[in-house]
Every structure is written in structure tokens, then in C-alpha cells.
Design an enzyme around this catalytic site. Structure first.
Site, short mmCIF file in Angstrom:
data_model
loop_
_atom_site.label_atom_id
_atom_site.label_comp_id
_atom_site.label_asym_id
_atom_site.label_seq_id
_atom_site.Cartn_x
_atom_site.Cartn_y
_atom_site.Cartn_z
N LYS A 7 0.84 -1.20 0.00
CA LYS A 7 0.00 0.00 0.00
C LYS A 7 0.88 1.25 0.00
O LYS A 7 0.61 2.22 -0.71
CB LYS A 7 -0.92 0.00 1.23
CG LYS A 7 -1.84 1.20 1.26
CD LYS A 7 -2.80 1.15 2.44
CE LYS A 7 -3.71 2.37 2.44
NZ LYS A 7 -4.63 2.38 3.58
N HIS A 12 2.68 6.00 -2.46
CA HIS A 12 3.75 6.99 -2.30
C HIS A 12 4.97 6.85 -3.21
O HIS A 12 5.78 7.77 -3.25
CB HIS A 12 4.22 7.01 -0.85
CG HIS A 12 3.12 7.31 0.12
ND1 HIS A 12 2.45 8.52 0.14
CD2 HIS A 12 2.53 6.55 1.07
CE1 HIS A 12 1.51 8.48 1.07
NE2 HIS A 12 1.53 7.29 1.64
N LYS A 41 -8.87 11.52 -1.58
CA LYS A 41 -7.88 11.62 -0.51
C LYS A 41 -7.36 13.06 -0.51
O LYS A 41 -6.91 13.55 -1.54
CB LYS A 41 -6.74 10.63 -0.75
CG LYS A 41 -5.76 10.58 0.41
CD LYS A 41 -4.68 9.51 0.25
CE LYS A 41 -3.74 9.54 1.45
NZ LYS A 41 -2.62 8.60 1.34
N PRO A 42 -7.43 13.76 0.64
CA PRO A 42 -7.15 15.21 0.63
C PRO A 42 -5.70 15.58 0.33
O PRO A 42 -5.44 16.57 -0.34
CB PRO A 42 -7.55 15.69 2.02
CG PRO A 42 -7.86 14.48 2.82
CD PRO A 42 -7.91 13.28 1.94
N VAL A 43 -4.76 14.81 0.87
CA VAL A 43 -3.34 15.14 0.70
C VAL A 43 -2.57 13.85 0.47
O VAL A 43 -2.84 12.85 1.14
CB VAL A 43 -2.78 15.84 1.98
CG1 VAL A 43 -1.30 16.14 1.81
CG2 VAL A 43 -3.54 17.11 2.27
N ASN A 44 -1.64 13.88 -0.45
CA ASN A 44 -0.80 12.69 -0.66
C ASN A 44 0.54 13.12 -1.24
O ASN A 44 0.61 14.08 -2.00
CB ASN A 44 -1.49 11.71 -1.60
CG ASN A 44 -0.78 10.36 -1.63
OD1 ASN A 44 -0.76 9.65 -0.63
ND2 ASN A 44 -0.17 10.02 -2.75
N ARG A 85 -2.40 18.09 -3.33
CA ARG A 85 -3.34 18.64 -2.37
C ARG A 85 -4.67 18.90 -3.07
O ARG A 85 -4.69 19.53 -4.12
CB ARG A 85 -2.76 19.94 -1.83
CG ARG A 85 -3.23 20.36 -0.48
CD ARG A 85 -2.31 21.45 0.08
NE ARG A 85 -1.15 20.88 0.74
CZ ARG A 85 -1.13 20.48 2.01
NH1 ARG A 85 -2.21 20.61 2.75
NH2 ARG A 85 -0.04 19.97 2.54
N HIS A 119 4.07 3.68 6.11
CA HIS A 119 3.28 4.90 6.29
C HIS A 119 4.17 6.10 6.00
O HIS A 119 5.32 6.13 6.41
CB HIS A 119 2.75 4.94 7.74
CG HIS A 119 2.25 6.28 8.18
ND1 HIS A 119 1.05 6.79 7.76
CD2 HIS A 119 2.79 7.21 9.00
CE1 HIS A 119 0.88 8.00 8.31
NE2 HIS A 119 1.93 8.27 9.06
#
EC number: 4.6.1.18
Length: 128
Positions: A7, A12, A41-44, A85, A119
Site C-alpha cells: 500500500k 507513495h 484523498k485530501p493530501v498525498n 493537495r 506509512h
């Protein structure tokens, strides 16, 4: 089922590309990597470095994560990243993202055996 390490790679890692100055990079990548399914997804953050270099962060500087856990690590070198964003006023299913390229140290949480990133915690300015 997708493992936490897989994931992390899906969400990422984008080693192959340098995220050219393409303003639609985030719109394309967030969709391609399934982060706009059911919600936006708000931020990545995407990391444009070899996977081995990112996995090696797990052996670097140990720091406390934002959530208080102690299994976070900060990269000793700066990395080429792209922050995505969600733009204000953007609503699912039309997820629109702002693309910004940065050079930052990154902080990842690691776990498992082999000990690998699971993460993305944060990125920090490169101190000059």
C-alpha cells in the site's frame, strides 16, 4: 489482500518519473493509484527516488511519529517529492489536485520483517 508495504508503494512511490513540471500530474496519479475511489484523498505525497533508497530510511534517524508512535525515521538525504493537495471546492467524484514539487527530507513509519516503510508521516524542509 494488499500488504501495508505494498500500500505504501502504491500510494507513495513513483521512482520512474521525476514528476515533470506537469500540472496535471496529481490528477492523473491520484486516479491511477486508486486514491479517488469513494472519496478524494485530501493530501498525498509521491516520492521520486529508488525504492531501495526509501526502504533504507528505516535504518536512518529514528524519531517519534505524529501519532506518538516511535517507529518513524527521517531520511538523511533530501528526496525529490511531489505533494498533491485537493483544491478547495473540489468535490468527489471530480477530485482536482494541486501539484507541487519539492526537495525534502521525508519521514516514514516502518514495520515488519523485512523492516520496510508502511506509512508516510511527513516531509521536512531541508535545512540550509
Amino acid at each position: 489482500k494488499e500488504s501495508p508495504a505494498m500500500k505504501f508503494e502504491r500510494q507513495h512511490m513513483d521512482s520512474g518519473s521525476t514528476s515533470s513540471s506537469n500540472p496535471t500530474y496529481c490528477n492523473q496519479m491520484m486516479k491511477r493509484r486508486n486514491m479517488t475511489q469513494g472519496w478524494c484523498k485530501p493530501v498525498n505525497t509521491f516520492v521520486h527516488e529508488p525504492l531501495a533508497d526509501v526502504q533504507a530510511i528505516c535504518l536512518q534517524k529514528n524519531i517519534t511519529c505524529k501519532n506518538g508512535q516511535s517507529n518513524c525515521y527521517q531520511s538523511s538525504s533530501s528526496m525529490h517529492i511531489t505533494d498533491c493537495r485537493l483544491t478547495s471546492g473540489s468535490k468527489y467524484p471530480n477530485c482536482a489536485y494541486q501539484t507541487s514539487q519539492k526537495e525534502r527530507h521525508i519521514i516514514v513509519a516502518c514495520e515488519g520483517n523485512p523492516y520496510v516503510p508502511v506509512h508516510f508521516d511527513a516531509s521536512v524542509e531541508v535545512s540550509t
